[in-house]
Write a protein that holds these residues in place. Structure first.
Motif, short mmCIF file in Angstrom:
data_model
loop_
_atom_site.label_atom_id
_atom_site.label_comp_id
_atom_site.label_asym_id
_atom_site.label_seq_id
_atom_site.Cartn_x
_atom_site.Cartn_y
_atom_site.Cartn_z
N SER A 36 -0.03 4.36 -1.52
CA SER A 36 -0.95 5.54 -1.70
C SER A 36 -0.54 6.77 -1.17
CB SER A 36 -2.29 5.26 -1.78
OG SER A 36 -2.57 4.80 -0.57
N TRP A 37 -0.73 7.84 -1.87
CA TRP A 37 -0.45 9.13 -1.04
C TRP A 37 1.10 9.22 -0.56
CZ3 TRP A 37 -3.89 13.04 -1.71
CH2 TRP A 37 -5.36 12.47 -2.09
N LYS A 38 2.11 8.64 -1.21
CA LYS A 38 3.43 8.87 -0.59
C LYS A 38 4.21 9.73 -1.57
CE LYS A 38 2.85 5.45 2.25
NZ LYS A 38 2.51 5.79 3.74
N ALA A 55 0.91 -1.26 -0.03
CA ALA A 55 -0.11 0.03 -0.01
C ALA A 55 0.66 1.28 -0.09
CB ALA A 55 -0.73 0.06 1.11
N ARG A 86 -3.41 -0.95 -8.61
CA ARG A 86 -4.26 0.52 -8.58
C ARG A 86 -3.32 1.69 -8.59
NH1 ARG A 86 -7.79 0.01 -2.95
NH2 ARG A 86 -9.17 1.37 -4.30
N ASN A 117 -2.55 9.32 -10.95
CA ASN A 117 -1.32 9.62 -11.10
C ASN A 117 -0.69 10.53 -12.30
OD1 ASN A 117 0.98 7.85 -9.35
ND2 ASN A 117 -0.83 6.63 -9.67
N ASP A 140 -1.04 -1.07 -4.53
CA ASP A 140 -1.44 0.28 -4.77
C ASP A 140 -0.58 1.57 -4.60
OD1 ASP A 140 -3.34 2.37 -4.11
OD2 ASP A 140 -4.16 1.43 -2.20
N LEU A 141 -0.88 1.97 -5.74
CA LEU A 141 0.02 3.25 -6.05
C LEU A 141 -0.79 4.55 -6.37
CD1 LEU A 141 2.63 1.68 -8.29
CD2 LEU A 141 3.15 2.48 -6.09
N ARG A 142 -2.00 4.32 -5.61
CA ARG A 142 -2.81 5.48 -6.15
C ARG A 142 -2.64 7.01 -5.57
NH1 ARG A 142 -8.03 4.05 -3.09
NH2 ARG A 142 -6.30 3.07 -1.63
N HIS A 143 -2.78 7.97 -5.91
CA HIS A 143 -2.54 9.24 -5.63
C HIS A 143 -1.17 9.53 -5.44
CE1 HIS A 143 -6.99 10.14 -5.23
NE2 HIS A 143 -6.90 8.69 -4.55
N ASN A 144 -0.23 9.49 -6.53
CA ASN A 144 1.03 9.71 -6.31
C ASN A 144 1.15 10.63 -7.71
OD1 ASN A 144 2.52 8.37 -4.08
ND2 ASN A 144 1.40 6.57 -5.00
#
Length: 170
Positions: free
Chosen positions: A16-18, A14, A71, A75, A42-46
Motif C-alpha cells: 500500500s501507498w507505493k 503489503a 485489498r 486505486n 494489500d495494494l491499497r492507496h495506489n
C-alpha cells in the motif's frame, strides 16, 4: 523486483501507498504463481486504475489458491476494473480461497458484475464496497438472496436509490 524465492516464503505482501500503477502489475502477477503461501495482498492507496485491475484479475487466475485477503481500496477503479474483479470472483476455481475483498474508496458505479459474482461465489465472507459511486444495489441484493457465505457487505457512503436500499435491507 520480488524474486520467486522470496515470493514463495511470503504470507503477506503489503504494497500500500507505493504509487504503483498499471505498468507495475505485470511484475507483481509474474510472481503470484510462485507465492504458494501468500494469504494477503494489500495494494491499497495506489494508482492501479482499471487497466491495473484488469491485469491483476487476469494474473490472480494463475496465482496460488491460498490468497484469503485482497485489498484494493483507493486505486481509481471504475466499472471496467470492477467488472474484471467481478469476473475473477465468479470463477470458482480461481477465487476459491478468497474470503475478504476490499474495494472501498474507488469509483465503481455499476453493481452488476459484482452482483453476478456473488450469486455463484461460495468463498467470500467479507466485501467492502463503501465509498464508491454505486447508484443501485439491485444486483447485489438479488445475489444475497442466493449467497449463503457472505456475512459482511459494506456499502456505506454510496448513492443507492431507495428501492436498492430497501432490497438490501430485506
Amino acid at each position: 523486483g520480488l524474486s520467486e524465492a522470496v515470493a514463495r516464503q511470503q504470507t503477506s505482501l503489503a504494497l500500500s501507498w507505493k504509487a504503483l500503477n498499471a505498468a507495475d502489475v505485470p511484475l507483481l502477477t509474474a510472481v503470484l504463481p510462485h507465492a504458494n503461501a501468500l494469504e494477503s495482498l494489500d495494494l491499497r492507496h495506489n494508482k492501479l486504475g482499471d487497466e491495473g485491475a484488469v491485469a491483476l484479475a487476469a494474473g490472480l487466475r494463475h496465482a496460488s489458491k491460498t490468497l484469503r485477503t485482497l485489498r484494493l481500496a483507493r486505486n481509481g477503479i471504475t466499472d471496467r476494473g470492477g467488472a474484471a474483479i467481478g469476473a475473477y470472483l465468479a470463477d470458482a476455481k480461481a477465487s476459491a480461497g478468497l474470503a475478504s475483498l476490499e474495494l472501498s474508496l474507488n469509483a465503481i458505479r455499476d453493481d452488476k458484475a459484482i452482483g453476478a459474482a456473488l450469486a455463484t461465489n461460495t468463498g467470500l465472507t467479507n466485501l467492502d464496497l463503501s465509498s464508491n459511486a454505486l447508484r443501485t444495489g439491485h444486483a447485489i441484493a438479488a445475489a444475497l438472496g442466493r449467497n449463503r457465505t457472505l456475512t459482511h457487505a459494506h456499502l456505506l457512503f454510496n448513492r443507492l436509490d431507495v428501492a436498492s436500499a430497501a432490497a438490501l435491507a430485506d
